[in-house]
Design a protein around this motif. Structure first.
Motif, mmCIF file in Angstrom:
data_model
loop_
_atom_site.group_PDB
_atom_site.id
_atom_site.type_symbol
_atom_site.label_atom_id
_atom_site.label_comp_id
_atom_site.label_asym_id
_atom_site.label_seq_id
_atom_site.Cartn_x
_atom_site.Cartn_y
_atom_site.Cartn_z
ATOM 1 N N THR A 16 5.784 -15.597 12.338
ATOM 2 C CA THR A 16 4.790 -15.038 11.233
ATOM 3 C C THR A 16 4.533 -13.632 11.504
ATOM 4 O OG1 THR A 16 4.094 -17.212 10.871
ATOM 5 C CG2 THR A 16 2.870 -15.452 9.918
ATOM 6 N N LYS A 17 4.794 -13.039 10.530
ATOM 7 C CA LYS A 17 4.488 -11.665 10.459
ATOM 8 C C LYS A 17 3.484 -11.084 9.574
ATOM 9 C CE LYS A 17 8.935 -11.217 9.797
ATOM 10 N NZ LYS A 17 10.285 -10.602 9.355
ATOM 11 N N HIS A 18 2.532 -10.349 10.267
ATOM 12 C CA HIS A 18 1.419 -9.863 9.111
ATOM 13 C C HIS A 18 1.539 -8.202 9.623
ATOM 14 C CE1 HIS A 18 -1.606 -13.404 8.803
ATOM 15 N NE2 HIS A 18 -0.364 -13.607 8.552
ATOM 16 N N TYR A 19 1.480 -7.782 8.106
ATOM 17 C CA TYR A 19 1.489 -6.222 8.205
ATOM 18 C C TYR A 19 0.096 -5.808 7.480
ATOM 19 C CZ TYR A 19 6.495 -6.319 9.011
ATOM 20 O OH TYR A 19 7.783 -6.294 9.513
ATOM 21 N N LEU A 20 -0.101 -4.452 7.785
ATOM 22 C CA LEU A 20 -1.150 -3.783 7.042
ATOM 23 C C LEU A 20 -0.344 -2.723 6.217
ATOM 24 C CD1 LEU A 20 -4.191 -3.249 9.793
ATOM 25 C CD2 LEU A 20 -4.051 -4.799 7.708
ATOM 26 N N ALA A 21 -0.964 -2.277 5.062
ATOM 27 C CA ALA A 21 -0.244 -1.300 4.453
ATOM 28 C C ALA A 21 -1.396 -0.749 3.422
ATOM 29 C CB ALA A 21 0.787 -1.714 3.415
ATOM 30 N N VAL A 22 -1.491 0.567 3.070
ATOM 31 C CA VAL A 22 -2.155 1.299 2.102
ATOM 32 C C VAL A 22 -1.169 1.661 0.860
ATOM 33 C CG1 VAL A 22 -3.554 3.208 1.320
ATOM 34 C CG2 VAL A 22 -3.778 2.435 3.599
ATOM 35 N N VAL A 23 -1.399 0.890 -0.286
ATOM 36 C CA VAL A 23 -1.026 1.193 -1.585
ATOM 37 C C VAL A 23 -1.585 1.969 -2.580
ATOM 38 C CG1 VAL A 23 0.572 -0.800 -1.073
ATOM 39 C CG2 VAL A 23 -1.451 -1.213 -2.342
ATOM 40 N N ARG A 24 -1.051 2.323 -3.628
ATOM 41 C CA ARG A 24 -1.552 2.983 -4.683
ATOM 42 C C ARG A 24 -1.965 1.888 -5.517
ATOM 43 N NH1 ARG A 24 2.861 5.579 -8.710
ATOM 44 N NH2 ARG A 24 2.612 3.390 -9.393
ATOM 45 N N GLY A 25 -3.146 2.344 -6.122
ATOM 46 C CA GLY A 25 -3.770 1.349 -7.251
ATOM 47 C C GLY A 25 -4.492 0.112 -6.613
ATOM 48 N N TYR A 26 -5.348 -0.434 -7.666
ATOM 49 C CA TYR A 26 -5.892 -1.749 -7.082
ATOM 50 C C TYR A 26 -4.983 -3.113 -7.032
ATOM 51 C CZ TYR A 26 -10.716 0.493 -7.450
ATOM 52 O OH TYR A 26 -11.643 1.308 -6.946
ATOM 53 N N MET A 27 -4.836 -3.755 -6.011
ATOM 54 C CA MET A 27 -4.072 -4.727 -5.970
ATOM 55 C C MET A 27 -4.921 -5.979 -6.140
ATOM 56 S SD MET A 27 -0.884 -4.709 -4.985
ATOM 57 C CE MET A 27 -0.464 -5.917 -4.103
ATOM 58 N N PRO A 28 -4.460 -6.901 -6.867
ATOM 59 C CA PRO A 28 -5.257 -8.132 -7.127
ATOM 60 C C PRO A 28 -5.607 -8.893 -5.728
ATOM 61 C CG PRO A 28 -3.250 -8.307 -8.325
ATOM 62 C CD PRO A 28 -3.241 -7.256 -7.437
#
Length: 260
Positions: free
Chosen positions: A96-108
């Motif tokens: 199991t892999k967990h990543y952190l990310a910053v993305v454009r816009g508001y994600m649900p």
């Protein structure tokens, strides 16, 4: 076993080892570091595989991959037999892999994307690969951890700009899966020069001196291939990541995470 991120002086040690025993070694790969030599980057002299081998004093075998601009947990085996076991575990989705990310816009708040990905060859590395490969199943789950709206008009269509801090959990391991899935959802990862939005990438470079892609392999959970003991490997965040978290008041969102 909960393996915490170690504090290594980067001036004296070229890599950060976060776990090692007689069978395995895991490092916190820095952004921009290639896993191994590639025809695509003939001028490079630093590679995670060689640096890890030199640090532990024995040959190591890669069992999975991280894209060059992605940082975080990278696991190696110290023998071919252990490498085979680990490769099977990844293939059979027992890791199991967990990543952190910053993305454009508001994600649900949370969700999943089940979107098959076609084979995208590299000009040199995949020069002789077949282009007739069918699209492969690709599944990614996400959780939205924090959001922010900034009073900067990065896009001409909006007076403000919105971003989300998210956790990504890939169920499959396709090439550039997380980056391509986020692009498909119209929430590209900030700093991704291949699948991202150049306007927002430039904004983060000029406003926050952030020159990397904001995608980090934070944790890797698996059963030890020899002892069967559960392992939870964790990789800390670099200075650029921490600067963004502090600027956006997201530090507690990450510190309060319960990985599993």
């Amino acid at each position: 076993m909960d393996i915490e991120n170690g504090n290594v002086d980067q001036n004296t040690d070229p890599i950060e080892i976060i776990y090692e025993d007689e069978f395995l070694v895991a490092i916190n790969k820095e952004a921009g570091l290639l896993v191994h030599r590639s025809w695509l980057d003939k001028g490079e002299t630093r590679f995670a595989l060689q640096l890890t081998r030199d640090a532990v004093g024995c040959h190591v075998f890669p069992v999975h991959r991280l894209d060059r601009p992605t940082s975080g947990v990278l696991l190696f085996a110290k023998s071919s037999s252990v490498a085979r076991s680990l490769t099977e575990a990844f293939t059979e989705r027992k890791v199991t892999k967990h990543y952190l990310a910053v993305v454009r816009g508001y994600m649900p708040e949370q969700g999943s994307i089940d979107h098959a990905l076609s084979f995208k060859p590299d000009a040199i590395a995949d020069k002789f690969a077949s282009l007739d490969k069918p699209a492969q199943e690709a599944v990614t789950h996400w959780q939205s951890l924090a959001q922010i709206e900034l009073s900067f008009a990065v896009s001409r269509k909006h007076d403000t700009s919105r971003y989300s801090l998210i956790r990504l959990i890939p169920e499959t391991g396709r090439k550039h899966q997380l980056r391509r899935h986020m692009k498909h959802l119209f929430h590209p990862i900030v700093g991704d020069t291949s699948h991202g939005d150049g306007r927002h990438n430039r904004f983060f470079r000029s406003q926050y001196d952030c020159t990397r892609m904001l995608l980090h392999a934070q944790t890797l959970a698996l059963s030890h291939p020899v002892t069967g003991e559960p392992l939870l490997l964790k990789a800390g965040l670099d200075d650029q990541w921490m600067r963004i978290l502090e600027e956006f008041d997201w530090v507690e969102s990450v510190e309060g995470l319960v990985p599993y």
